[in-house]
Design an enzyme around this catalytic site. Structure first.
Site, short mmCIF file in Angstrom:
data_model
loop_
_atom_site.label_atom_id
_atom_site.label_comp_id
_atom_site.label_asym_id
_atom_site.label_seq_id
_atom_site.Cartn_x
_atom_site.Cartn_y
_atom_site.Cartn_z
N ASP B 248 0.81 -1.21 0.00
CA ASP B 248 0.00 0.00 0.00
C ASP B 248 0.85 1.27 0.00
O ASP B 248 1.81 1.39 0.78
CB ASP B 248 -0.90 -0.02 1.25
CG ASP B 248 -1.86 1.13 1.30
OD1 ASP B 248 -2.76 1.19 0.45
OD2 ASP B 248 -1.70 2.00 2.19
N VAL B 250 3.33 3.10 -1.34
CA VAL B 250 4.77 3.06 -1.02
C VAL B 250 5.42 4.44 -1.06
O VAL B 250 6.51 4.62 -0.51
CB VAL B 250 5.54 2.08 -1.94
CG1 VAL B 250 5.01 0.66 -1.81
CG2 VAL B 250 5.52 2.55 -3.39
N GLU B 285 1.63 -0.06 -4.72
CA GLU B 285 0.78 1.08 -5.05
C GLU B 285 1.66 2.30 -4.91
O GLU B 285 2.24 2.53 -3.85
CB GLU B 285 -0.42 1.19 -4.10
CG GLU B 285 -1.32 2.35 -4.48
CD GLU B 285 -2.22 2.86 -3.35
OE1 GLU B 285 -3.17 3.57 -3.64
OE2 GLU B 285 -1.94 2.54 -2.17
N ASP B 311 -2.64 6.50 -13.59
CA ASP B 311 -2.86 7.30 -14.80
C ASP B 311 -3.73 6.56 -15.80
O ASP B 311 -4.57 7.16 -16.48
CB ASP B 311 -1.52 7.67 -15.47
CG ASP B 311 -0.80 8.81 -14.75
OD1 ASP B 311 -1.20 9.13 -13.61
OD2 ASP B 311 0.14 9.37 -15.32
N VAL B 312 -3.54 5.26 -15.89
CA VAL B 312 -4.37 4.48 -16.82
C VAL B 312 -5.81 4.50 -16.34
O VAL B 312 -6.74 4.70 -17.13
CB VAL B 312 -3.83 3.04 -16.95
CG1 VAL B 312 -4.83 2.17 -17.71
CG2 VAL B 312 -2.48 3.03 -17.66
#
Lengths: 535, 535
Positions: B248, B250, B285, B311-312
């Protein structure tokens, strides 16, 4: 319906010979020729006729033939991969890190010498505890038996082993036993007979290596040659469900292009691995002592997963046997052992007496894990390239054999056994061929004798490669097992899997000390002690 | 017999509270305390008493507790991993490349909300075609239900889900169905209640992030804190047989040391992967848009296997919904879609309006394959962090939902679904907590309302995280499946697996063109056409 296709960029005409007649093929782009026959399909036999004006038409097998039911000189046969029904739908692959490899030659592993008879030994291999079975080349070669390194049909499977379906049955059964399969693939030369590929196009470069003409990887029209190799590699992994390839003698792949064939192959194989959702391992045999082969592409390497590490073999062999001839010259001291165990290469920019030049380059041992180096006490080459193909069992005491096994199976590398090593097999593994052509047979026989005569072996002592008895002698004798040795190997493999530190690949954590013939190797909380004094 | 151990470097005395009495522990090296009790073992309940002179002795749970049968504030319980008998001996792992991930929250995935009730859905997930199940955090948290990101017992499993044995049964059953398991692990902060760890030692740094005090990864005595985290990670992978971890946020792991915790973790996990012979995946993440996280260590990266790519998500979400609020501001154009599909990051050194600074760094798309980026249409955060936790089903037409699914499942990335997405679930997924302490409950409630008030939401419209109805509403409604959507998802996943080009991770081979609301994406021999005009 089947579309026949062949690359023959210099041909004026190409004919498809099938069903007793020869039909003209149509030129396509890029030097390809094509012909679709409505009645052809799985099982149709065919060949190609090149009319290059140099003589009468000869029917040649397809360079990309998937099946040669009548041998390498005969007609090809259409083989549709989806005819085979796989049973390994639940197989999620077998990664290289942590695996123990078992190298075997299909023709001599069992009395039957086929894929199907090898299948019967899979429960034995599973119980032994190995993870990956590595097959010596199974591509088609001239004659009925051969080590396999003189392959000529790189897209087909040797019929005497069981052909394409036989290989699929073997891989399928291996997966059912939890074992992955690595296939040895030779892309550095074609064998001396049956290689019709060069008649079709510029597959060969002007250069040559020990075994024959080099492949054209970077000269004009090399694109199709590279595709020919890559498609062969992908076929083993995709259509035969293999879990990895061992790439023979990659130092003989001469490629001065900006992207080496091996790097291109690694990218293709990563894409395939994604498509099939299984780890696919590329293992190079390399005499370069250059870890760039096994360095990730982001680090400027080729991104292969592992390479054979002969220095580790030589260090072990020379240490245990005391031999110092030939390439063992620089090896054998405890200090040499300590160096390879912590640095992967002994020659990492150091002087190589055998090569009479500096050799190798240091491995960044903080970033390159030890599982990227495949190591062994014995393999097909190290046994078979001795004059009489004698194993370590002929040279070492049972005690020293066990010392060797212990060192191997507590090493930070990927260990590999050669078939029978685990039960102290004493059957030799000799160089054998079965070329039907008398002239070629004679040349191979004389070449072998001359090679060893240079090292002082009387010609009569070197087995005749063409003598069927040489092949017979090399068959593993399953009735002569040493149960104590087998138990040691089983225990050591089990121990390696039970205690994470014994397989720990971090080379920078390995500590080796030695004193008066005793080696001490620290592996996490464990200490491996090897007494080499014979006491 | 059991050896109790705890790190409490500043304590004058440490007592072991068990069986109604408190026994003095002995100081060991490095700030550790130890006591071996002959009669203790699996099931023994215990706690520690720190006498730091600041007040009366309070019995605290073990920071490394493996089991908290009475919740995060109660006694710890000795839990021996080898008491569980695994049935997954034939499991060889499930690699990330090529996998489709299914993210689920154990507490709301089924009406039962436990590992055992989730097991009943495994055949459904297998038939759906996904490969890896990703569990929202299963570490212990305060109360009976929670998303899991406020974990406090990083070495224990939430009891209301089924505790340690329940998780093992789930992983075991997943493996039996051919599914791997990824566990979400939060190492950037402790939850607001039940985190007694800081009482034992300097676990926290002076700094803080959105969720709490940062962990001490690079200050004095940080070595034991790093080991605390790494041992937690290894426990999930080794002792719970998990196939990967989702790490989670990072970007909130502040580590200025020469070797970042993530790089150290990647090396440890590679060693463990070798020991267990299975691929183990580390997925970060990250809000950094920095591909060094997923670059091999030989290339100067951390060597993680993948990272989430928001972003995707933003490009897809904004394109399909037309939303442009908040962090969607820079996203939504077809050109933006084309950029992320070929470059992985939209912000790769470009201006980020939301951040009011330049953000990110370009990905070397010739060397970094797309499977290192986990992408989604929806995930727990993107749904649950909306004021009312509404899914895309509330915003998009069925047609556009299918367009989204098609884009996702033909992408060069690693696709991830959020539970229920595949059958067009309309159940919201809202932010819920169950803190028993009234003060904390109030603070969480008010904090949530204040956060959304800033964006113009009336307080009454934002669900109360502490209201059990909020948790109830978030349970997936299995009775309200859209069979047509489910069929589309199944078909798309099957299509992705059947056609290698659809999962091809080579970003430099992707071509996107767009014209008048129509996207054309070339994927090898296929063209994906997306009509966004509503016609």
């Amino acid at each position: 319906m089947h579309e026949f296709r062949v690359w023959a960029p210099a041909a004026d005409t190409v004919g498809l010979a099938t069903g007793g007649s020869t039909l003209p093929m149509s030129p396509d782009t890029g030097g390809w020729w094509t012909l679709t026959l409505p009645d052809a399909g799985h099982g149709t036999e065919y060949g190609f006729v090149l009319d290059d004006g140099s003589g009468g038409p000869q029917v040649l097998p397809d360079p990309r033939s998937r099946r040669q039911p009548h041998g390498v000189h005969g007609l090809s046969q259409v083989y549709e991969h989806d005819r085979y029904t796989w049973n390994d739908g639940g197989w999620t692959g077998r990664q290289l890190p942590g695996s123990v490899i078992y190298e075997l030659h299909v023709g001599t592993f069992t009395p039957g010498g086929t894929f199907d008879s090898a299948i019967e030994k899979l429960p034995y291999l599973r119980d032994l505890g190995v993870d990956l079975v590595e097959l010596l080349p199974v591509n088609t070669f001239n004659g009925e038996w051969n080590w396999g390194y003189d392959g000529v049909g790189w897209h087909a499977v040797q019929e005497s082993y069981g052909g394409p379906d036989g290989l699929k049955r073997f891989v399928d059964a291996a997966h059912a036993h939890g074992l992955g399969v690595i296939i040895d693939a030779v892309y550095n030369h074609f064998g001396p007979s049956g290689a019709y590929t060069p008649a079709f196009g510029p597959y060969l470069s002007a250069g040559a290596n020990t075994w024959g003409r080099s492949l054209n990887l970077d000269e004009a029209d090399s694109g199709e040659v590279r595709a020919f190799i890559i498609d062969s590699a992908l076929q083993w992994l995709r259509d035969y469900h293999a879990d990895g390839l061992r790439l023979d003698a990659v130092h003989a792949l001469v490629d001065r292009g900006a992207t080496h064939l091996l790097e291109e192959l690694a990218v293709e194989v990563d894409a395939l691995s994604t498509a099939v959702g299984r780890p696919l391992s590329l293992i190079a045999e390399s005499d370069l002592n250059d870890a760039r082969l096994v360095t990730a592409q982001e680090g400027g390497g080729y991104g292969l997963h592992a390479q054979w590490d002969d220095d580790v073999h030589h260090a072990l062999h020379a240490l245990l046997t005391g031999e110092r001839q030939g390439y063992y010259g620089d090896f054998g001291s405890p200090a040499c052992f300590a160096k390879v165990w912590t640095s992967a290469f002994f020659h990492d920019g150091t002087w190589s007496s055998f090569r009479r030049r500096r050799h190798g380059r240091p491995v960044d041992t903080r970033r390159i894990p030890g599982h990227r180096f495949v190591v062994c006490l014995q393999n097909h080459d190290q046994i078979g390239n001795r004059a009489v193909g004698d194993r370590l069992t002929e040279v070492l005491s049972p005690g020293l054999l066990k010392v060797g096994a212990t060192l191997l199976l507590t090493s930070p590398f990927t260990p590999m056994l050669f078939m029978g090593e685990e039960f102290a097999a004493r059957t030799p593994w000799q160089f054998f061929t079965s070329h039907p052509e008398p002239e070629l047979a004679g040349a191979v026989r004389e070449g072998r004798r001359a090679e060893f005569a240079e090292h002082g072996w009387p010609p009569g002592d070197v087995p005749d490669p063409q003598d069927p008895a040489t092949f017979e002698r090399s068959h593993l004798d399953w009735s002569a097992q040493d149960p104590a040795m087998l138990s040691v190997y089983r225990s050591l493999i089990a121990l390696r899997k039970r205690h994470p530190a014994l397989a720990d690949p971090r080379l920078d954590l390995v500590e080796v000390t030695h004193d008066d013939g005793v080696l001490l190797i620290r592996r996490g909380p464990h200490v491996v002690v090897a007494n080499l004094t014979g006491d």
